[in-house]
Design an enzyme around this catalytic site. Sequence first.
Site, PDB file in Angstrom:
ATOM      1  N   ASP A   1       0.829  -1.201   0.000  1.00 52.83           N
ATOM      2  CA  ASP A   1       0.000   0.000   0.000  1.00 52.83           C
ATOM      3  C   ASP A   1       0.871   1.261   0.000  1.00 52.83           C
ATOM      4  OD1 ASP A   1       0.740  -0.699   2.608  1.00 52.83           O
ATOM      5  OD2 ASP A   1      -0.897   0.428   3.497  1.00 52.83           O
ATOM      6  N   HIS A   2       2.194   1.086  -0.035  1.00 48.42           N
ATOM      7  CA  HIS A   2       3.102   2.228  -0.135  1.00 48.42           C
ATOM      8  C   HIS A   2       3.978   2.183  -1.388  1.00 48.42           C
ATOM      9  CE1 HIS A   2       2.324   3.977   3.877  1.00 48.42           C
ATOM     10  NE2 HIS A   2       1.859   2.754   4.078  1.00 48.42           N
TER      11      HIS A   2
ATOM     12  N   ASP B   1       4.708   4.749   7.569  1.00 45.52           N
ATOM     13  CA  ASP B   1       4.128   4.073   8.731  1.00 45.52           C
ATOM     14  C   ASP B   1       5.221   3.935   9.762  1.00 45.52           C
ATOM     15  OD1 ASP B   1       1.945   3.935   7.185  1.00 45.52           O
ATOM     16  OD2 ASP B   1       1.926   1.764   6.938  1.00 45.52           O
TER      17      ASP B   1
ATOM     18  N   GLU C   1       0.999   9.277   9.573  1.00 43.59           N
ATOM     19  CA  GLU C   1      -0.030   8.259   9.424  1.00 43.59           C
ATOM     20  C   GLU C   1      -0.902   8.300  10.673  1.00 43.59           C
ATOM     21  OE1 GLU C   1      -0.147   4.591  10.725  1.00 43.59           O
ATOM     22  OE2 GLU C   1       1.877   4.306  11.492  1.00 43.59           O
TER      23      GLU C   1
ATOM     24  N   HIS D   1      -3.554   8.242   5.941  1.00 42.66           N
ATOM     25  CA  HIS D   1      -3.462   6.832   6.260  1.00 42.66           C
ATOM     26  C   HIS D   1      -4.266   6.507   7.517  1.00 42.66           C
ATOM     27  CE1 HIS D   1      -1.600   2.881   6.865  1.00 42.66           C
ATOM     28  NE2 HIS D   1      -1.083   2.982   5.664  1.00 42.66           N
TER      29      HIS D   1
END
Lengths: 472, 591
Positions: free
Chosen positions: B63-64, B169, B194, B405
């Site tokens: 997801d990054h 994150d 995030e 996020h």
Amino acid sequence: FLQYCLSGHPTLPCNVLKFKSTTIMLDCGLDMTSTLNFLPLPLVQSPRLSKLPGWVLKDGSTFLDKELKECSGHVFVDSVPEFCLPETELLDLSTVDVILISNYHCMMALPYITEYTGFTGTVYATEPTVQIGRLLMEELVNSIERVPKAQSASMWKNKEVQRLLPAPLKDAVEVSMWRKCYTMPEVNAALSKIQLVGYSQKIELFGAVQVTPLSSGYALGSSNWIIQSHYEKVSYVSGSSLLTTHPQPMDQASLKNSDVLILTGLTQIPTANPDGMVGEFCSNLAMTVRNGGNVLVPCYPSGVIYDLLECLYQYIDSAGLSNVPFYFISPVANSSLEFSQIFAEWLCHNKQTKVYLPEPPFPHAELIQTNKLKHYPSIHGDFSNDFKQPCVVFTGHPSLRFGDVVHFMELWGKSSLNTVIFTEPDFSYLDALAPYQPLAMKCVYCPIDTRLNFIQVSKLLKEVQVMNFLLP
Amino acid sequence: GAGQDVGRSCILVSIAGKNVMLDCGMHMGYNDDRRFPDFSYITQNGRLTDFLDCVIISHFHLDHCGALPYFSEMVGYDGPIYMTHPTKAICPILLEDYRKITVDKKGETNFFTSQMIKDCMKKVVAVHLHQTVQVDEELEIKAYYAGHVLGAAMFQIKVGCESVVYTGDYNMTPDRHLGAAWIDKCRPDLLISESTYATTIRDSKRCRERDFLKKVHETVERGGKVLIPVFALGRAQELCILLETFWERMNLKAPIYFSTGLTEKANHYYKLFITWTNQKIRKTFVQRNMFEFKHIKAFDRAFADNPGPMVVFATPGMLHAGQSLQIFRKWAGNEKNMVIMPGYCVQGTVGHKILSGQRKLEMEGRQILEVKMQVEYMSFSAHADAKGIMQLIRQAEPRSVLLVHGEAKKMEFLKQKIEQEFHVSCYMPANGETTTVLTNPCIPVDISLGLLKRETAIGPLPDAKKPKLMHGTLLMKDNSFRLVSPEQALKELGLAEHQLRFTCRVHIQDPRKEHETGLRVYNHLKGILKDYSVQHLPDGSITVESILIQATAHSEDQGTKVLLVSWTYQDEELGSYLTSLLKKGLPQSTP
């Protein structure tokens, strides 16, 4: 801008720089050539060494015969070996704000400085430098502490007495300042004062000066330093290499346009081409083993040994040496081999790519896996059971005065089948061998020094365009 | 992406004329166009390379970084992409895995190819922690340790004196295999953080771990099977270490498996990049490498039907595809079994559905799967909780905060908390929204050498460690600022100088003659102002430096003398000091 030079040794520098009201110590090298004046420390009782005659003065007086022993015309001090420290009188070292370390060989005097001079500042070094530096110190302390010596000679140091001694003892300078080895608690205390840094990290000192380590290409984590204010730039280039070995290549671009460039740690044997020396090393090794002899390689536990193992990895099969055991004996052998595999970020491009696969960057992992290379903490214990001859032994210390190497010199010295191959350039091999004479063993000198030579320096200087150039 | 949402992190930052793209992720919850960020926000027709100065990837989670090959090879970007060494090593493997699942298993076309992943990775520049990377002359970036997974980093982006920190994150509490995130007091203009666990304050880790082990142990004891869906790298290693030590301590015999493929490789990465793990593992790795597991073995698909208890780690972590979903379908019908979800699940995934209490799932082909097995959720995600986020803000001292996020509702709560506690503005834009943050850029001013020399000659010698006040004229010309002497400014601008003089009258009660009063004033000032040149002129007036003082009799009252004090604008400080001094009167005793 002021500079003081506190070490007389060309590759183990210790300089102090005063710049913009900060006091910066550049490196902290320990001159260990002083140990060449001492008798080796044998791990096992050596009848030969204990029977050496005491030295008698010309007039027949024998008051020094307990402290000094004679061997093949040379005189040695029979005592715990001592080291020649950086000059501590020239200036008050408690005023030093920071110490910048360029590579793990240049930090060996650190405990003497941080623990005995009232130093209260910070030490900056890269992670591999600290980790491997710790291993070198551990090995040093271990190899001296495991052979306790009852006597500590001091009479010979008396100025009046020293005058009467033969060279080189007579000419040794500042013997009263020589110190015994530090202890592990002192090493730990010194290392705890180190702050880890990464290449190209900008570190502010009191808002007045900014220091930045750059890759120097010489060893794992080795660095040159840029010391700059807003308008002036000083580059400290120490122990750099333009050759492609295992470390990350030297960063030259960032040295450009320095007002002053301080250059230390150049090669001591400019005539010996490292590649040629490695070739000679391999062929001598192969020849000895084929003739049924053993090969002894006195070395440090980290650094060139990685390159040698890599060469041998490629060489042994073609040379028909696949059945010859390779032993690496050092209290830190295992740690050194393991650590070498985890510093991917500090390695050359090729090795980095291997880690991405993921494979260990150094092929010695495979040598260990296939049992071709075995490592032991010392000659005692497991090693004595596994030991098979003919074999190749890598062990320290390169001065041949302490460590497991002393045992092998005593063991193999009498046979001309065996060979000792010197690869470390820090000690004169003839001096190193002196207390073992007469020696039947073959001696080969293949110094591998990847540091800058004069041609490379002049090329470098042309490229980076410095205003002033300083060679302390 | 990642605006009030978890998934496809992708944030564009424009700072002092530079454009930086932070992360380039995919969304686990979608299988259509929405799975990748909409790059048309950057430009509709031009090449992306012309609009972006660099791309930064914070860590290897899909997801990054999942959209990176699509972005660089299919949309087209040739500029630099920055990430840490472990991320650079692991990222292509996860991308390849993702590609295989999408193309080979689901049969999608028009997806990026293996070659594209390779070409994309060639554009990657690896960075060290704390290394200052000069992207171009003005733009520099610096990575900080973020903890979240192996190689995760926070990035500081700096142009001149303006800066942004992007956390990616992160995790503020060290765990069994990674350290805690750390940043210095770098005071960025904006902190992009995030906020996955914006409202959660987690109980102690120890409790969670004990709970987890208890549940696993109980299930295994009663002969059940435990499924733990994980991503190959990250939590997997954490939980493996946990179970490995527990198995050893309790001398348990039930097998632990790790789904094949990535795992062995994954653990190898951990061994080689051990410098990125926590202190304890780094210290002991020579004696015992924590990533060499004795009890955990490779899983084979056939094992799922074996009788008896077992624990299986299977990928992926949100039960949205692959092996974990296969095993889940096999075991879901038996109430003796258990599935433990150790991390966050994105909306739309099977993981999210069963966590929200759904027990009847519609699978592919309209098949209904009834879930009888126990479903447990345990937050082992290495994200910072609310406390951790606040802690990071305290460490970095940003001038404003932007939340990404996370879920909108939770963000709202955290936003209020941040604004209350730190009195900084906090933003939480949705996808596609632009937030403008005003900064106070510093403006360099050149000072003329003549003025500098003149000003430093006055007063004490300059000291590098202390600030010094200087006087001069600020000239703004041709978009540049210069500090010059007033004379030069007048000359350059062709202006005539106007003298500004202040004159002040001070009344003093003194019956004596004018020149005697003058003398008294002179002696008085001479006595006080020892460092100044005080002169008594033949005409009876007194000068202190360039300030003139004259004593005259009052026209009406001979007993009052008027002191005329006159000074130029430049001597304002001394002039006003003298007036206030004289206003206090002269000493009584006459010399």
